[in-house]
Design a protein around this motif. Sequence first.
Motif, PDB file in Angstrom:
ATOM      1  N   GLU A   6      50.575  32.938  41.911  1.00 26.17           N
ATOM      2  CA  GLU A   6      51.552  32.462  40.932  1.00 26.17           C
ATOM      3  C   GLU A   6      50.873  31.921  39.692  1.00 26.17           C
ATOM      4  O   GLU A   6      50.031  31.020  39.771  1.00 26.17           O
ATOM      5  N   LEU A   8      48.568  32.905  37.463  1.00 27.84           N
ATOM      6  CA  LEU A   8      47.110  32.846  37.429  1.00 27.84           C
ATOM      7  C   LEU A   8      46.570  33.042  35.999  1.00 27.84           C
ATOM      8  O   LEU A   8      46.873  34.038  35.342  1.00 27.84           O
ATOM      9  N   SER A  22      51.374  36.878  38.313  1.00 28.00           N
ATOM     10  CA  SER A  22      52.074  36.479  39.541  1.00 28.00           C
ATOM     11  C   SER A  22      52.385  37.730  40.352  1.00 28.00           C
ATOM     12  O   SER A  22      52.896  38.704  39.801  1.00 28.00           O
ATOM     13  N   GLY A  57      47.052  28.085  38.042  1.00 34.07           N
ATOM     14  CA  GLY A  57      47.764  28.979  38.949  1.00 34.07           C
ATOM     15  C   GLY A  57      47.496  28.652  40.399  1.00 34.07           C
ATOM     16  O   GLY A  57      46.660  27.799  40.718  1.00 34.07           O
ATOM     17  N   ARG A  58      48.225  29.352  41.262  1.00 33.47           N
ATOM     18  CA  ARG A  58      48.191  29.052  42.688  1.00 33.47           C
ATOM     19  C   ARG A  58      47.974  30.332  43.485  1.00 33.47           C
ATOM     20  O   ARG A  58      48.514  31.382  43.138  1.00 33.47           O
ATOM     21  N   ALA A  60      48.066  31.594  47.555  1.00 32.77           N
ATOM     22  CA  ALA A  60      48.309  31.272  48.962  1.00 32.77           C
ATOM     23  C   ALA A  60      48.132  32.540  49.787  1.00 32.77           C
ATOM     24  O   ALA A  60      48.596  33.619  49.403  1.00 32.77           O
ATOM     25  N   ASP A  65      47.741  27.312  51.080  1.00 32.24           N
ATOM     26  CA  ASP A  65      47.171  27.181  49.741  1.00 32.24           C
ATOM     27  C   ASP A  65      45.643  27.279  49.829  1.00 32.24           C
ATOM     28  O   ASP A  65      45.026  26.643  50.672  1.00 32.24           O
ATOM     29  N   ALA A  67      43.451  26.577  47.309  1.00 32.68           N
ATOM     30  CA  ALA A  67      42.725  25.774  46.317  1.00 32.68           C
ATOM     31  C   ALA A  67      41.553  25.038  46.948  1.00 32.68           C
ATOM     32  O   ALA A  67      41.709  24.360  47.963  1.00 32.68           O
TER      33      ALA A  67
END
Length: 310
Positions: A6, A8, A22, A57-58, A60, A65, A67
């Motif tokens: 999401e 990025l 995304s 951004g995220r 998964a 997640d 990160a």
Amino acid sequence: MSLLVEGLFKRFGDVPALEGVSLAVAQGEFVSLLGRSGSGKSTILRLVAGFEAPDAGRIAIEGRDMAGLPPQARPCAMMFQSYALFPHLSVHENVAYGLRRAGQYDAGRVEELLRLVGMAGYGARRPAQLSGGQQQRVALARALARRPPLLLLDEPLAALDAGLRAATGAELRRLQRETGTSFVLVTHDQAEALALSDRIVLLEGGRIVQQGPPAEVYARPATRFVAEFLGAANILTEGGREYALRPEDIRLGGELPAQVLSRQFRGESWMLECLTGDGRVLRVSTPGPAPMEGNAVMLGWPATALAPLS
Ligand code: ADP
């Protein structure tokens, strides 16, 4: 969801590589990231694998997640274009490598993997004693050894010659189906993406320009770039709007008079270049028999074949 990305963003110095990407990959889905060199495809893979961190951004994987997690802690495996096999280790030990590191070595599992990729009986060889295609299979067995739910493949077929590439692509697809692993494959080869994927994600300048099943993206390209990148396309302007029209959607025997300028035999079809009475040059694909150069023809197409471009 196998992979969820999401918003990025990533830049290298003042070069923006990703500008808000995304995308989602479902369990067991085969997704291709397709675009020209420099469009940001490999950067997405490296961020997902954890070799680099996004600016924003995220990410998964399997709902977790990622990160701050190092590559080895992520539930995915990556296969590179250069197969990166250990030259001093046997085929068996190459495939066993990740299993041993995880304390999960099992000779039977290694043999099963070699069978899966069609390399049973090659366990004692060194990588240098294998062809490029065989090395690629071993690299694939190694990547699949720990049953990753998600496999990232960076141009896995690029180093193979054209004949081997098609056969190995079909093999990849079979393996993906058999193992139920989600695949995200990076390629700049539109034929490869169209042939192998459940879904294509088209990138241009660090942004996604379109995504969808291959047949849908091919028939309904959103932009001129997508239309021309995925195959031969006629671009028509009518009533101030731009449309893409595939050569195979134009039939001989319509209402528009034209003259054949040139014809090329493509094996399964002919590609004609035709000059229409209103001064346009259209490419027309026909299974044949094809009219000769200089012949007068009539062209037509169904209105539904016109794909509006934005
Ligand atoms: P692709 O895989 O589509 O060929 P990349 O993701 O490798 O594209 O690169 C996207 C952009 O980011 C390009 O402009 C590339 O030059 C730049 N880039 C990628 N990695 C680096 C890096 N490590 N340092 C500087 N620029 C980079």
